[in-house]
Design a protein around this motif. Structure first.
Motif, PDB file in Angstrom:
ATOM      1  N   GLY A  58       0.853  -1.183   0.000  1.00 19.84           N
ATOM      2  CA  GLY A  58       0.000   0.000   0.000  1.00 19.84           C
ATOM      3  C   GLY A  58       0.891   1.236   0.000  1.00 19.84           C
ATOM      4  N   CYS A  59       0.558   2.191  -0.860  1.00 22.28           N
ATOM      5  CA  CYS A  59       1.448   3.345  -1.043  1.00 22.28           C
ATOM      6  C   CYS A  59       1.562   4.182   0.228  1.00 22.28           C
ATOM      7  CB  CYS A  59       0.939   4.208  -2.189  1.00 22.28           C
ATOM      8  SG  CYS A  59       0.957   3.336  -3.761  1.00 22.28           S
ATOM      9  N   PHE A  60       0.497   4.251   0.998  1.00 26.40           N
ATOM     10  CA  PHE A  60       0.548   5.061   2.214  1.00 26.40           C
ATOM     11  C   PHE A  60       1.366   4.372   3.303  1.00 26.40           C
ATOM     12  CE2 PHE A  60      -1.101   6.197   6.425  1.00 26.40           C
ATOM     13  CZ  PHE A  60      -0.765   7.543   6.432  1.00 26.40           C
TER      14      PHE A  60
ATOM     15  N   GLN B  96       4.889   4.044   2.298  1.00 27.11           N
ATOM     16  CA  GLN B  96       5.484   5.315   1.870  1.00 27.11           C
ATOM     17  C   GLN B  96       6.177   5.223   0.513  1.00 27.11           C
ATOM     18  OE1 GLN B  96       5.560   8.694   3.815  1.00 27.11           O
ATOM     19  NE2 GLN B  96       3.645   7.547   3.814  1.00 27.11           N
ATOM     20  N   HIS B  97       5.359   4.947  -0.515  1.00 27.06           N
ATOM     21  CA  HIS B  97       5.849   4.898  -1.889  1.00 27.06           C
ATOM     22  C   HIS B  97       6.491   6.251  -2.227  1.00 27.06           C
ATOM     23  CE1 HIS B  97       4.754   4.167  -6.393  1.00 27.06           C
ATOM     24  NE2 HIS B  97       6.043   4.059  -6.153  1.00 27.06           N
ATOM     25  N   PRO B  98       7.813   6.270  -2.536  1.00 28.50           N
ATOM     26  CA  PRO B  98       8.478   7.554  -2.778  1.00 28.50           C
ATOM     27  C   PRO B  98       7.845   8.324  -3.941  1.00 28.50           C
ATOM     28  CG  PRO B  98      10.103   5.808  -2.547  1.00 28.50           C
ATOM     29  CD  PRO B  98       8.751   5.140  -2.647  1.00 28.50           C
ATOM     30  N   GLY B  99       7.522   9.580  -3.707  1.00 22.54           N
ATOM     31  CA  GLY B  99       7.006  10.447  -4.750  1.00 22.54           C
ATOM     32  C   GLY B  99       5.556  10.208  -5.141  1.00 22.54           C
ATOM     33  N   CYS B 100       4.866   9.338  -4.440  1.00 18.66           N
ATOM     34  CA  CYS B 100       3.488   8.979  -4.808  1.00 18.66           C
ATOM     35  C   CYS B 100       2.501   9.837  -4.029  1.00 18.66           C
ATOM     36  CB  CYS B 100       3.263   7.507  -4.500  1.00 18.66           C
ATOM     37  SG  CYS B 100       1.583   6.955  -4.793  1.00 18.66           S
ATOM     38  N   LYS B 101       1.430  10.274  -4.706  1.00 22.06           N
ATOM     39  CA  LYS B 101       0.494  11.152  -4.005  1.00 22.06           C
ATOM     40  C   LYS B 101      -0.310  10.389  -2.931  1.00 22.06           C
ATOM     41  CE  LYS B 101      -3.360  11.267  -7.368  1.00 22.06           C
ATOM     42  NZ  LYS B 101      -4.322  10.356  -6.820  1.00 22.06           N
TER      43      LYS B 101
ATOM     44  N   VAL C  86       5.477  -4.452  -5.764  1.00 17.74           N
ATOM     45  CA  VAL C  86       4.400  -3.868  -6.560  1.00 17.74           C
ATOM     46  C   VAL C  86       3.679  -2.848  -5.685  1.00 17.74           C
ATOM     47  CG1 VAL C  86       2.199  -4.302  -7.722  1.00 17.74           C
ATOM     48  CG2 VAL C  86       4.059  -5.956  -7.938  1.00 17.74           C
ATOM     49  N   TRP C  87       3.615  -1.630  -6.174  1.00 15.73           N
ATOM     50  CA  TRP C  87       2.913  -0.583  -5.428  1.00 15.73           C
ATOM     51  C   TRP C  87       1.456  -0.545  -5.843  1.00 15.73           C
ATOM     52  CZ3 TRP C  87       5.305   1.452  -1.374  1.00 15.73           C
ATOM     53  CH2 TRP C  87       6.709   1.393  -1.341  1.00 15.73           C
ATOM     54  N   GLU C  88       0.628  -0.275  -4.859  1.00 20.06           N
ATOM     55  CA  GLU C  88      -0.813  -0.225  -5.080  1.00 20.06           C
ATOM     56  C   GLU C  88      -1.208   0.633  -6.289  1.00 20.06           C
ATOM     57  OE1 GLU C  88      -2.524   1.983  -1.994  1.00 20.06           O
ATOM     58  OE2 GLU C  88      -4.585   1.408  -2.452  1.00 20.06           O
ATOM     59  N   CYS C  89      -0.538   1.794  -6.451  1.00 18.85           N
ATOM     60  CA  CYS C  89      -0.930   2.712  -7.528  1.00 18.85           C
ATOM     61  C   CYS C  89      -0.592   2.133  -8.903  1.00 18.85           C
ATOM     62  CB  CYS C  89      -0.272   4.076  -7.339  1.00 18.85           C
ATOM     63  SG  CYS C  89       1.531   4.040  -7.412  1.00 18.85           S
ATOM     64  N   GLU C  90       0.280   1.140  -8.958  1.00 22.18           N
ATOM     65  CA  GLU C  90       0.623   0.534 -10.249  1.00 22.18           C
ATOM     66  C   GLU C  90      -0.550  -0.243 -10.832  1.00 22.18           C
ATOM     67  OE1 GLU C  90       4.955  -0.814 -10.778  1.00 22.18           O
ATOM     68  OE2 GLU C  90       4.596  -1.119  -8.645  1.00 22.18           O
TER      69      GLU C  90
HETATM   70 ZN   LIG Z   1       2.113   4.727  -5.159  1.00 22.57          ZN
END
Ligand SMILES: [Zn+2]
Length: 151
Positions: free
Chosen positions: A77-79, A82-87, A127-131
């Motif tokens: 999960g990106c949050f 802490q996916h770098p640079g991801c909103k 794999v990041w969630e936003c992908e």
């Molecule tokens: Zn992300």
């Protein structure tokens, strides 16, 4: 307490957090078999990959493992990770004393798990969630990872 009151209370306490971050946080509370994990598993099945889940004997308990190939996949999960640079990874301004230690702990745990897996000669894909917003691109990425020879 009636359900409507619970909802009202939740809304008040989290109202200072942007709605996309808030829904991300709520989604991430369940730690395994999250929607992003299920989507990645479906893509792997589409490619024809056999996998196992939640390898607790490996550092970081990877979400998906291909044991014979010594390959592990984390679906983050990106949050929370802490996916770098991801909103989606934007930190809420409210109650940093609550979020920050958790987020820092997660990042440190991820870092150690990746290092330990590398020591054990496992290939790892995060794999990041936003992908999941671009399933075709992600499918290609998964295929490449699964098919690549071990170095
Ligand atoms: Zn992300």
């Amino acid at each position: 307490m009636p359900l409507s009151e619970c909802r009202a209370e939740e809304q008040t306490s989290m109202s200072s957090i942007p709605s996309d971050v808030r829904s991300q946080m709520m989604r991430s509370i369940r730690k395994s078999n999250t929607a992003p994990e299920l989507s990645v598993r479906k893509l792997l099945r589409d490619i024809g990959v056999r996998y196992r889940l939640h390898a607790r004997d490996l550092p970081g308990s990877p979400d998906i493992v291909l044991r014979q190939k010594h390959k592990a996949i984390f679906v983050h999960g990106c949050f929370w990770h802490q996916h770098p640079g991801c909103k989606l990874a934007k930190r809420p301004s409210a109650r940093p004393e609550y979020w920050l230690p958790k987020l820092i702990h997660n990042q440190e745990r991820d870092r150690l798990a990746l290092a330990a897996l590398a020591d054990l000669m496992w290939s790892v894909l995060v794999v990041w969630e936003c992908e999941l917003n671009d399933p075709e691109l992600l499918r290609t990425k998964l295929k490449r990872f699964v098919c690549a020879d071990r170095r």
